[in-house]
Design an enzyme around this catalytic site. Structure first.
Site, PDB file in Angstrom:
ATOM      1  N   ALA A 135       0.802  -1.231   0.000  1.00  0.00           N
ATOM      2  CA  ALA A 135       0.000   0.000   0.000  1.00  0.00           C
ATOM      3  C   ALA A 135       0.831   1.276   0.000  1.00  0.00           C
ATOM      4  CB  ALA A 135      -0.936   0.005   1.214  1.00  0.00           C
TER       5      ALA A 135
ATOM      6  N   TYR B 107       6.333 -13.562 -14.931  1.00  0.00           N
ATOM      7  CA  TYR B 107       5.293 -12.659 -14.427  1.00  0.00           C
ATOM      8  C   TYR B 107       3.913 -13.179 -14.805  1.00  0.00           C
ATOM      9  CZ  TYR B 107       2.530  -8.421 -13.706  1.00  0.00           C
ATOM     10  OH  TYR B 107       1.570  -7.523 -13.289  1.00  0.00           O
TER      11      TYR B 107
END
Length: 299
Positions: free
Chosen positions: A24, A170
């Site tokens: 965050a 990924y």
């Protein structure tokens, strides 16, 4: 979903609800925490880097001085850190937003010997969710990527020791996110639990992932792409915010941007790649994830 363009202004009041948002301190995670704080939620922001975490917290407190915010240390690439965070979080959590991630770095192994993208993006969140499961009251939202559609799970080479491509690794980790979200939904339904497992992707959004992970030619290509193609992180966070807060979300829902190719726009329900619906592969990945993390789920 309504036919109007959904924005963070439409998030219902979140007073009295607790959200944990991984990663965050910047990008999508920061914008998710910011939007939730604006609606009165208690937000636990996790960050791997303490200095960046403190800077993000300070910035949010300037904008929302009365917000109920807390910063916690969490490195999803380190299962010891995951266990420490989960062990220190005693109170119930209404919504867990599995947002943190790394993108297309050179091949590196984590403390426990896992390929860094698979470890951070999938295994860390798998372990975290399992360790917090009994305390999560409402939803688990897992953030994937449109690139999950080109992924495959290389069960015989999860560390990339034989062949390593930053892009393919990924994509594998983001496909694993989809398998996880859907298999979690199946298992909570089978157990008769009211927990909702939903997932989302941000389209092509400008965050620090594109600059902090890729190297060489990949890095050079992503810089102009961010400027010319990408939408803002604030816009990109909308699908995961919808998944975390909207009243019509049900287990297994997938949200992404409504624009061309799901690259940008406002939240809408979207579909994963067909292979992600393979229950056998999902079950196999779940079993492997339990073995690698040492975290077994109990519903």
């Amino acid at each position: 979903m309504t036919k109007t363009r959904w924005t963070a202004d439409q998030i219902p009041d979140q007073e009295g609800r607790t959200f944990v948002v991984t990663g965050a301190n910047s990008g999508l995670g920061y914008e998710t925490a910011r939007a939730l704080a604006a609606k009165g939620a208690r937000v636990v922001l996790t960050a791997r880097n303490a200095e960046r975490g403190r800077a993000a917290l300070a910035k949010l407190r300037v904008e929302y001085p009365n917000a109920n915010l807390e910063l916690a240390s969490l490195d999803l690439a380190d299962l010891d850190s995951v266990r420490a965070f989960a062990g220190g979080l005693d109170e119930p959590v209404d919504v867990l937003v599995n947002n943190a991630g790394v993108m297309m770095p050179p091949r590196t192994l984590t403390k426990q010997g896992f390929e860094s993208q698979f470890a951070t993006n999938h295994l860390g969140h798998f372990a975290l969710t399992g360790l917090l499961l009994e305390r999560i009251r409402s939803r688990v939202v897992t953030v994937t990527s449109g690139l999950h559609r080109r992924g495959t799970i290389q069960f015989d080479d999860l560390t990339g020791s034989r062949v390593y491509s930053p892009v393919d690794a990924y994509a594998q980790s983001k496909l694993a996110n989809v398998f996880f979200a859907l298999e979690l939904d199946r298992r909570v339904r089978a157990a008769g639990s009211s927990l909702v497992s939903a997932y989302a992707h941000p389209g092509y959004s400008a965050t620090n992932l594109q600059s902090s992970g890729p190297t060489g030619l990949l890095n050079l290509l992503m810089k102009p792409a961010n400027l010319l193609v990408a939408q803002s992180a604030e816009q990109g966070a909308l699908p995961q915010l919808y998944a975390a807060t909207a009243g019509d979300v049900v287990g297994g829902d997938f949200f992404g941007p409504d624009g061309l190719g799901e690259m940008r726009g406002y939240p809408k329900r979207v579909q994963p790649v067909a292979g992600a619906l393979d229950v056998e592969t999902a079950g196999r990945l779940w079993a492997v994830s339990e073995e690698l993390t040492g975290v077994s789920y109990s519903f």
